[in-house]
Design an enzyme around this catalytic site. Sequence first.
Site, PDB file in Angstrom:
ATOM      1  N   HIS A 142      -4.456  -2.371  -5.875  1.00  0.00           N
ATOM      2  CA  HIS A 142      -3.719  -1.189  -6.313  1.00  0.00           C
ATOM      3  C   HIS A 142      -4.715  -0.134  -6.727  1.00  0.00           C
ATOM      4  O   HIS A 142      -5.566  -0.389  -7.558  1.00  0.00           O
ATOM      5  CB  HIS A 142      -2.828  -1.523  -7.514  1.00  0.00           C
ATOM      6  CG  HIS A 142      -1.631  -2.316  -7.123  1.00  0.00           C
ATOM      7  ND1 HIS A 142      -0.707  -2.756  -8.028  1.00  0.00           N
ATOM      8  CD2 HIS A 142      -1.219  -2.734  -5.915  1.00  0.00           C
ATOM      9  CE1 HIS A 142       0.233  -3.417  -7.389  1.00  0.00           C
ATOM     10  NE2 HIS A 142      -0.057  -3.427  -6.106  1.00  0.00           N
TER      11      HIS A 142
ATOM     12  N   THR B 169     -10.155  -4.807   0.975  1.00  0.00           N
ATOM     13  CA  THR B 169     -11.122  -5.230   1.992  1.00  0.00           C
ATOM     14  C   THR B 169     -11.865  -4.070   2.655  1.00  0.00           C
ATOM     15  O   THR B 169     -12.837  -4.291   3.364  1.00  0.00           O
ATOM     16  CB  THR B 169     -10.380  -5.970   3.123  1.00  0.00           C
ATOM     17  OG1 THR B 169      -9.379  -5.084   3.640  1.00  0.00           O
ATOM     18  CG2 THR B 169      -9.703  -7.235   2.612  1.00  0.00           C
TER      19      THR B 169
ATOM     20  N   ARG C 199      -6.622   0.846   7.915  1.00  0.00           N
ATOM     21  CA  ARG C 199      -5.215   0.443   8.014  1.00  0.00           C
ATOM     22  C   ARG C 199      -4.616   0.946   9.315  1.00  0.00           C
ATOM     23  O   ARG C 199      -4.986   2.005   9.816  1.00  0.00           O
ATOM     24  CB  ARG C 199      -4.422   1.026   6.848  1.00  0.00           C
ATOM     25  CG  ARG C 199      -4.781   0.384   5.525  1.00  0.00           C
ATOM     26  CD  ARG C 199      -3.986   0.988   4.383  1.00  0.00           C
ATOM     27  NE  ARG C 199      -4.380   0.393   3.123  1.00  0.00           N
ATOM     28  CZ  ARG C 199      -4.343   1.009   1.953  1.00  0.00           C
ATOM     29  NH1 ARG C 199      -3.928   2.261   1.865  1.00  0.00           N
ATOM     30  NH2 ARG C 199      -4.706   0.375   0.863  1.00  0.00           N
TER      31      ARG C 199
ATOM     32  N   ASP D 217       0.820  -1.227   0.000  1.00  0.00           N
ATOM     33  CA  ASP D 217       0.000   0.000   0.000  1.00  0.00           C
ATOM     34  C   ASP D 217       0.847   1.266   0.000  1.00  0.00           C
ATOM     35  O   ASP D 217       0.423   2.303   0.512  1.00  0.00           O
ATOM     36  CB  ASP D 217      -0.957   0.047   1.200  1.00  0.00           C
ATOM     37  CG  ASP D 217      -1.824  -1.193   1.279  1.00  0.00           C
ATOM     38  OD1 ASP D 217      -2.333  -1.596   0.224  1.00  0.00           O
ATOM     39  OD2 ASP D 217      -1.985  -1.742   2.374  1.00  0.00           O
TER      40      ASP D 217
ATOM     41  N   THR E 233      -6.696 -11.899   3.871  1.00  0.00           N
ATOM     42  CA  THR E 233      -7.773 -11.237   3.145  1.00  0.00           C
ATOM     43  C   THR E 233      -8.835 -12.249   2.708  1.00  0.00           C
ATOM     44  O   THR E 233      -9.809 -11.886   2.063  1.00  0.00           O
ATOM     45  CB  THR E 233      -7.238 -10.487   1.915  1.00  0.00           C
ATOM     46  OG1 THR E 233      -6.475 -11.409   1.131  1.00  0.00           O
ATOM     47  CG2 THR E 233      -6.370  -9.309   2.310  1.00  0.00           C
TER      48      THR E 233
HETATM   49  P1  GDP Z   1      -0.646   0.368  -3.676  1.00  0.00           P
HETATM   50  O1  GDP Z   1      -1.303  -0.928  -3.391  1.00  0.00           O
HETATM   51  O2  GDP Z   1       0.824   0.338  -3.331  1.00  0.00           O
HETATM   52  O3  GDP Z   1      -0.902   0.878  -5.049  1.00  0.00           O
HETATM   53  O4  GDP Z   1      -1.258   1.412  -2.662  1.00  0.00           O
HETATM   54  P2  GDP Z   1      -2.775   1.904  -2.431  1.00  0.00           P
HETATM   55  O5  GDP Z   1      -3.743   1.130  -3.203  1.00  0.00           O
HETATM   56  O6  GDP Z   1      -2.987   2.041  -0.989  1.00  0.00           O
HETATM   57  O7  GDP Z   1      -2.682   3.327  -3.093  1.00  0.00           O
HETATM   58  C1  GDP Z   1      -2.375   4.424  -2.372  1.00  0.00           C
HETATM   59  C2  GDP Z   1      -3.576   5.358  -2.218  1.00  0.00           C
HETATM   60  O8  GDP Z   1      -3.102   6.681  -2.063  1.00  0.00           O
HETATM   61  C3  GDP Z   1      -4.495   5.426  -3.403  1.00  0.00           C
HETATM   62  O9  GDP Z   1      -5.783   5.768  -2.958  1.00  0.00           O
HETATM   63  C4  GDP Z   1      -3.896   6.537  -4.248  1.00  0.00           C
HETATM   64  O10 GDP Z   1      -4.800   7.146  -5.119  1.00  0.00           O
HETATM   65  C5  GDP Z   1      -3.461   7.489  -3.180  1.00  0.00           C
HETATM   66  N1  GDP Z   1      -2.252   8.219  -3.492  1.00  0.00           N
HETATM   67  C6  GDP Z   1      -1.136   7.766  -4.129  1.00  0.00           C
HETATM   68  N2  GDP Z   1      -0.197   8.714  -4.144  1.00  0.00           N
HETATM   69  C7  GDP Z   1      -0.702   9.787  -3.489  1.00  0.00           C
HETATM   70  C8  GDP Z   1      -0.179  11.065  -3.125  1.00  0.00           C
HETATM   71  O11 GDP Z   1       0.954  11.418  -3.420  1.00  0.00           O
HETATM   72  N3  GDP Z   1      -0.992  11.887  -2.407  1.00  0.00           N
HETATM   73  C9  GDP Z   1      -2.248  11.548  -2.046  1.00  0.00           C
HETATM   74  N4  GDP Z   1      -2.972  12.417  -1.337  1.00  0.00           N
HETATM   75  N5  GDP Z   1      -2.780  10.356  -2.350  1.00  0.00           N
HETATM   76  C10 GDP Z   1      -2.013   9.479  -3.074  1.00  0.00           C
END
Ligand code: GDP
Length: 423
Positions: free
Chosen positions: A41, A301, A305, A13, A130
């Site tokens: 993702h 899910t 977090r 995440d 999960t």
């Molecule tokens: P992944 O599984 O590694 O892709 O992580 P996540 O699914 O948790 O994605 C990260 C979350 O943060 C998503 O909702 C993105 O749209 C959001 N996000 C990613 N980069 C940034 C950022 O730089 N700033 C903000 N505010 N949100 C972000």
Amino acid sequence: MSNCAIVGINWGDEGKGRMVDLIAADYDVVVRYQGGNNAGHTVVNEYGKFALHLLPSGIFRKNIVNVLGNGTVIDPEKLLEEIEDVRSHGIAISPENLKISDRAPIVFPYHRDQDVLEEARLLDAKYGSTKRGIAPVYGDKYMKKTIMLGELFYPDYLKKRLEGILEWKNLTLKNVYGGKTYSLDELLSWLSAYGEQLKPFLCDTGKYLRGIDGKKNILFEAQLGVLRDVDFGIYPYTSSSAPLAAYAPIGAGMPGTKLDRVIGVVKAYSTCVGEGPFTAEWFGEEASRLREEGAEYGAATGRPRRVGPMDIVATRYGVMMQGATEVALTKIDILSYMEQIPVCTQYDLNGKKTDEFPYPAIIAEAKPVIEYMPGWNCDISGCRSFEELPKAAQDYILSIEKSIGCPITNISVGASRDAIIRR
Ligand code: GDP
């Protein structure tokens, strides 16, 4: 031509999806090489907001071929749901832009059942699965007791094998858990309902990738992060696969290839889903605020977090185990509300300060050593260059860079594709 892996440095995440979505523009092929539909993702782009579970994040770009490698595990029913969902937003998905390994193991409904039954049996000692059947199917893979997708092309062979496997599996379901058993006909009709629809996408993806290696740019997309790696993570609170960059060539079917670039994704603070030690964890008011600011709820899910400050000990370990050549630091804009920025710089292990990531059996005893850096306390989401960032934010980034020993080349300040600072 170059081969690049985008991988997680911490608990997953970290924002890998958005980095793949961005960086994929320079690549011809995006490959998922491990894991199943247990992670999510999140990608935000002109088509909307998506939580991808299995599909590679290159699926939104025209001219990119997306591959699900032999190292992944596929639940045909869930993958078809995901394909339909993405298609419903106007994105074309065909065997031209999606190729699925004929060697990827199938996640059966009984794998999902077994996941639920085992977590229930464990009660308070549960792993925080999960419940998508991922641990059971990887377990079966190594016991040589599951079916590979390509076996759908050999129905007599498949039927015979499945019959043998089912005899064994039903013993466990019934005698260990008192759960529902499955008949061969039931599973064969499940396969003809869902597996058959995947047939056009199946091929020897390793052969395909080896054929284009060195001629096209290949991007490997990991799920989860180092601390969930089955070999080097906080075992047993790990995934059942290898989120490491070093596994990418294996899970993609091109074990002889080399990676030119490894981008490790690190979030500006820590989050963790599921059970297990999480040294820098915050609780109470402080935690709720960060969770709300960062919208930290599981993409797969919806679970809230666990959150805490940036953990240098874990991050340095992650950078090393990934062999990261560069780091992308995400969500730094989320820290803007803080007067001071907390950073876990070391662990205190029974009175002794350490920079080393501890062995899983003792990590729960570690306490975080927290230091504070000045905050910037203003909106930075509009910044598009390092120089535009307030001095305190620049200092924070430079300090992290120094302590993890890896150049920070990308800094994201918002969820949208363009909210990025390249250095
Ligand atoms: P992944 O599984 O590694 O892709 O992580 P996540 O699914 O948790 O994605 C990260 C979350 O943060 C998503 O909702 C993105 O749209 C959001 N996000 C990613 N980069 C940034 C950022 O730089 N700033 C903000 N505010 N949100 C972000």
